[in-house]
Design an enzyme around this catalytic site. Structure first.
Site, PDB file in Angstrom:
ATOM      1  N   CYS A  40     102.673  11.365  -4.133  1.00  0.00           N
ATOM      2  CA  CYS A  40     102.924  12.217  -5.300  1.00  0.00           C
ATOM      3  C   CYS A  40     103.686  13.539  -5.542  1.00  0.00           C
ATOM      4  O   CYS A  40     103.431  14.298  -4.347  1.00  0.00           O
ATOM      5  CB  CYS A  40     101.377  12.239  -5.998  1.00  0.00           C
ATOM      6  SG  CYS A  40     100.561  10.780  -6.119  1.00  0.00           S
TER       7      CYS A  40
ATOM      8  N   CYS B 169      95.231   9.517   2.080  1.00  0.00           N
ATOM      9  CA  CYS B 169      94.641   9.184   0.747  1.00  0.00           C
ATOM     10  C   CYS B 169      93.724   8.510   0.593  1.00  0.00           C
ATOM     11  O   CYS B 169      92.777   8.921  -0.143  1.00  0.00           O
ATOM     12  CB  CYS B 169      96.038   8.563  -0.083  1.00  0.00           C
ATOM     13  SG  CYS B 169      96.281   6.699   0.670  1.00  0.00           S
TER      14      CYS B 169
END
EC number: 1.8.4.10
Length: 259
Positions: free
Chosen positions: A224, A250
């Site tokens: 991101c 993540c």
């Protein structure tokens, strides 16, 4: 979608940015456990042989991907090996436009595979999470926006194995992954476990693969835009992910909710 010129400025430590960071930045888990039922692959084993074995042993094989260099190379190898399953991408709402464009280019290049986007059209104001959660609690942001949608999809599929592009030289936390890994809910097939970044780059160039253009700007691992910066000299490929936040993954591959 956030415009490129709306991204946070990436600054050096001298300019007040986050300090240089190398792995590991978080407690390291036990190394992946090789699957004793798999063939005795060696570091020299061709990834195509690993993928072909996986297709026979796990016909329900599925490939999650964020379309980084490793993922793009794996897609091409998988196509050559005969993979015709799903390629699953999680749209967190915070992806770089270049990543979404790379996804579309790959879907057009490999029409024999089914490209699936979860949370398609997600955006920072969609109510899934508070707008600033990525800064205050990046683990929680990843858990809601990335891990949960993929876990839900995988539970619905009830599949036995995942084909993924992780490799040992991406980070110290991945230095022990085997070709075929047990642990968690599913077997993980890692055909590129022993390929170096240089070998991946050479393969991508030789086959004219559509690599995310951000890679050539130093984004050796792209997540991101809120939590990714370019890698600096002397850092490993994943040093730009969650830099300065004590976080290396993540949550898809390590932790209580790992795949």
């Amino acid at each position: 979608m956030t415009a490129l010129n709306d991204r946070p400025e990436v600054r050096t430590p001298e300019q007040g940015g986050v300090p240089l960071t190398t792995e590991p930045r978080a407690p390291r888990e036990a190394p992946g456990v090789p699957d004793a039922t798999a063939p005795e692959f060696t570091p020299e084993t061709d990834p195509l042989d690993v993928i072909r074995w996986a297709l026979g042993a796990h016909p329900d094989l599925l490939m999650p991907s964020a379309f980084n260099l490793n993922g793009v190379v794996l897609l091409d190898l998988a196509a050559r090996a005969g993979y015709r399953g799903e390629v699953v991408f999680v749209d967190t709402g915070y992806h770089f436009p270049e990543t979404l464009q790379t996804k579309d280019r790959l879907a057009a290049r490999y029409p024999e595979m089914t490209f699936v986007t979860l949370n398609e059209g997600a955006n920072p104001e969609d109510g899934q999470t508070p707008p600033d959660l990525y800064a205050s609690d990046p683990d929680a942001c990843c858990a809601v926006r990335k891990v949960a949608p993929l876990q839900t999809h995988l539970r619905e599929k009830k599949l036995s194995a995942l084909l993924n592009g992780r490799s040992r030289d991406q980070a110290a936390t991945r230095a022990d992954i085997p070709f075929v890994e047990t642990g968690g809910a599913r077997v993980k097939i890692n055909p590129l476990a022993h390929w170096t970044r240089e070998r991946l780059e050479a393969y991508a160039a030789e086959h004219s693969l559509p690599v995310n253009p951000l890679y050539f700007d130093g984004f050796l691992s792209v997540g991101c835009w809120t939590c990714t910066r370019a890698v600096r000299p002397g850092e490993d490929a994943r040093a730009g992910r969650w830099a300065g936040k004590g976080k290396t993954e993540c949550g898809l591959w390590v932790g209580e909710s790992k795949l």
